[in-house]
Design a protein around this motif. Structure first.
Motif, PDB file in Angstrom:
ATOM      1  N   GLY A  71     -28.394 101.945  81.290  1.00 33.85           N
ATOM      2  CA  GLY A  71     -29.333 101.489  82.315  1.00 33.85           C
ATOM      3  C   GLY A  71     -29.480  99.990  82.453  1.00 33.85           C
ATOM      4  N   GLU A  72     -28.736  99.204  81.687  1.00 30.70           N
ATOM      5  CA  GLU A  72     -28.860  97.753  81.811  1.00 30.70           C
ATOM      6  C   GLU A  72     -28.168  97.255  83.074  1.00 30.70           C
ATOM      7  OE1 GLU A  72     -29.335  95.393  77.827  1.00 30.70           O
ATOM      8  OE2 GLU A  72     -27.460  96.513  77.794  1.00 30.70           O
ATOM      9  N   MET A  73     -28.628  96.088  83.541  1.00 31.00           N
ATOM     10  CA  MET A  73     -28.040  95.442  84.711  1.00 31.00           C
ATOM     11  C   MET A  73     -27.605  94.035  84.320  1.00 31.00           C
ATOM     12  SD  MET A  73     -30.785  96.931  87.486  1.00 31.00           S
ATOM     13  CE  MET A  73     -30.384  95.744  88.712  1.00 31.00           C
ATOM     14  N   LEU A  74     -26.582  93.511  85.004  1.00 31.37           N
ATOM     15  CA  LEU A  74     -25.994  92.235  84.621  1.00 31.37           C
ATOM     16  C   LEU A  74     -26.987  91.083  84.692  1.00 31.37           C
ATOM     17  CD1 LEU A  74     -23.487  90.822  83.620  1.00 31.37           C
ATOM     18  CD2 LEU A  74     -22.801  90.482  86.004  1.00 31.37           C
ATOM     19  N   GLY A  78     -29.927  83.068  79.014  1.00 31.83           N
ATOM     20  CA  GLY A  78     -31.032  82.200  79.402  1.00 31.83           C
ATOM     21  C   GLY A  78     -31.248  82.047  80.893  1.00 31.83           C
ATOM     22  N   SER A  79     -30.387  82.640  81.721  1.00 39.42           N
ATOM     23  CA  SER A  79     -30.558  82.522  83.163  1.00 39.42           C
ATOM     24  C   SER A  79     -29.824  83.644  83.872  1.00 39.42           C
ATOM     25  CB  SER A  79     -30.025  81.178  83.667  1.00 39.42           C
ATOM     26  OG  SER A  79     -30.036  81.141  85.076  1.00 39.42           O
ATOM     27  N   ASP A  80     -30.530  84.310  84.781  1.00 40.81           N
ATOM     28  CA  ASP A  80     -29.864  85.332  85.576  1.00 40.81           C
ATOM     29  C   ASP A  80     -28.949  84.723  86.628  1.00 40.81           C
ATOM     30  OD1 ASP A  80     -31.815  84.363  87.264  1.00 40.81           O
ATOM     31  OD2 ASP A  80     -32.559  86.330  87.876  1.00 40.81           O
ATOM     32  N   ALA A  81     -29.063  83.418  86.870  1.00 39.95           N
ATOM     33  CA  ALA A  81     -28.198  82.728  87.830  1.00 39.95           C
ATOM     34  C   ALA A  81     -26.750  82.656  87.343  1.00 39.95           C
ATOM     35  CB  ALA A  81     -28.727  81.325  88.092  1.00 39.95           C
ATOM     36  N   LEU A  82     -26.505  82.946  86.062  1.00 39.84           N
ATOM     37  CA  LEU A  82     -25.140  82.931  85.519  1.00 39.84           C
ATOM     38  C   LEU A  82     -24.409  84.254  85.752  1.00 39.84           C
ATOM     39  CD1 LEU A  82     -25.898  81.088  82.172  1.00 39.84           C
ATOM     40  CD2 LEU A  82     -24.912  80.127  84.254  1.00 39.84           C
ATOM     41  N   ALA A  83     -25.114  85.251  86.273  1.00 40.21           N
ATOM     42  CA  ALA A  83     -24.515  86.572  86.494  1.00 40.21           C
ATOM     43  C   ALA A  83     -23.273  86.527  87.380  1.00 40.21           C
ATOM     44  CB  ALA A  83     -25.553  87.539  87.057  1.00 40.21           C
ATOM     45  N   PRO A 118     -24.446  98.572  90.017  1.00 37.48           N
ATOM     46  CA  PRO A 118     -25.362  97.620  89.385  1.00 37.48           C
ATOM     47  C   PRO A 118     -25.945  98.065  88.047  1.00 37.48           C
ATOM     48  CG  PRO A 118     -26.469  98.750  91.168  1.00 37.48           C
ATOM     49  CD  PRO A 118     -25.035  99.208  91.195  1.00 37.48           C
ATOM     50  N   ILE A 119     -25.954  99.362  87.785  1.00 40.65           N
ATOM     51  CA  ILE A 119     -26.559  99.889  86.554  1.00 40.65           C
ATOM     52  C   ILE A 119     -25.443 100.375  85.648  1.00 40.65           C
ATOM     53  CG2 ILE A 119     -28.149 101.580  85.580  1.00 40.65           C
ATOM     54  CD1 ILE A 119     -29.606 101.515  88.318  1.00 40.65           C
TER      55      ILE A 119
END
Length: 187
Positions: free
Chosen positions: A125-128, A137-142, A157-158
């Motif tokens: 169930g995790e998302m990137l 430290g940042s979701d902007a690195l996804a 996505p999951i």
């Protein structure tokens, strides 16, 4: 469901035993994925008159088998009539060392020295974006991590449990600049 771990590119051979002898029995087998892809398997019967031991071999197809859930279909026929069919699940796991080395090489994170980063194994169930926020430290690195794993988007996505992702150390990723846009122009 059988869990089976193999090194990438290694052969896939399974020895199976049925309770009866296999004299006069023809065996056909294949592996198939949930998406409908199929790979024929070579079948070798060791001694038809004894304990019913036979081997399934993916041969050169073993290199192309995807990691994850696959299904074995086995059909036993005698004199042209189907006498028994079996289907069982196989959860194929590639050797993590080999898989992670391939991920690192493909992602191009290797610099002149040692690769800086680590392998992250997903939980169900995790998302990137959540993983990047928590681990880097940042979701902007996804988007950068997604670009480094070309087939990752095919999963949606999951993510399922047990997926290996190479996460470089945050200082190895290019900093992202975000520009905020509003209805009235740039902010």
């Amino acid at each position: 469901m059988i869990a089976f771990r193999k090194a990438q590119g290694a052969p896939l051979r399974l020895r199976l035993t049925v309770a009866s002898e296999l004299t006069g029995v023809d065996i056909a087998s294949s592996l198939r994925s949930d998406l409908g892809a199929a790979w024929p398997l070579a079948v070798t019967v060791e001694d038809p008159a004894s304990a019913g031991v036979f081997e399934l071999d993916a041969g050169v197809n073993a290199r192309a088998l995807p990691e994850g859930r696959l299904w074995f279909d086995i059909r036993f026929t005698r004199a042209g009539l189907v006498v028994q069919t079996l289907t069982f699940g196989l959860f194929l796991l590639d050797d993590l060392d080999g898989a992670n080395a391939a991920l690192i090489a493909r992602a191009g994170y290797a610099g002149r020295g040692a690769v800086e980063g680590r392998v992250y194994i997903t939980a169900e169930g995790e998302m990137l974006d959540q993983i990047c926020a928590r681990e880097l430290g940042s979701d902007a690195l996804a988007p950068q991590v997604l670009d480094a794993h070309p087939r990752l988007a095919e999963l949606g996505p999951i993510y399922p449990a047990g997926l290996a992702l190479f996460l470089p150390s945050a200082d190895r990723l290019a900093p992202t600049t975000t520009q905020r846009i509003t209805l009235w122009g740039r902010a």
